[in-house]
Scaffold this active site. Structure first.
Site: not given
Length: 177
Positions: A131, A134
């Site tokens: 991700c 993130c």
């Protein structure tokens, strides 16, 4: 079980992974809580039984019960957040980024350990789960609080090696079945 037990599970073709496990286990760039929390959160993020058991046994010698719980919580919350935020990042319709997530994330406010340690663990798990949103968010928090790039890189290296070891153990187990 221990890191040496985990290394013993590595076949000859994975010698580099075995050596990396050993060198990272003795790495001094992170303190023991940071390092073993990264190992444990990464192992739980991948979820391969023998790897989780070996790393949990090694981490239990270095981490308090609160830190053990927080590392597992980092894997759990990032397992949810990485999927959600990666999806928003990949979607062409950016309207979803304007909507509230409406997902409980209380552990992020009070993880039970030093906040920057939890951020390191979340960074390692976010790398495993792929991700970018993130990764950027957690790396930004770490840098904002003065965590050196070398420490962030070490967390990423731990995540990468634990992921590789987990995939090897899972593959070898599948072959043996």
């Amino acid at each position: 079980m221990s890191i040496d037990t985990l290394r013993d599970l590595m076949p000859a073709y994975a010698k580099d992974i075995s050596l990396n496990l050993s060198s990272l286990a003795s790495e001094a760039v992170l303190n023991d809580q940071q390092k073993w929390g990264c190992f444990l959160a990464s192992a739980h993020a991948v979820g391969v039984g023998p790897v989780v058991r070996a790393i949990e046994a090694a981490a239990a010698e270095k981490l308090s019960p609160e830190a053990l719980n927080a590392a597992k919580a980092a894997a759990a919350i990032m397992g949810m957040n990485n999927i959600y935020y990666r999806s928003l990042h990949l979607m062409k319709n950016h309207e979803y980024t304007t909507l509230p997530a409406r997902l409980r994330m209380n552990i992020l406010a009070n993880p039970g350990v030093e906040k920057m340690d939890f951020e390191l663990w979340s960074t390692a798990v976010s790398a495993i789960n792929g991700c970018g949103a993130c990764l950027d968010a957690h790396e930004g928090e770490l840098r904002k609080h003065g965590v050196p790039a070398q420490q962030v890189q070490t967390a990423l290296r731990i995540g990468a090696v634990v992921h590789a070891a987990s995939r090897i153990v899972a593959s070898e187990t599948a072959l043996a079945a």
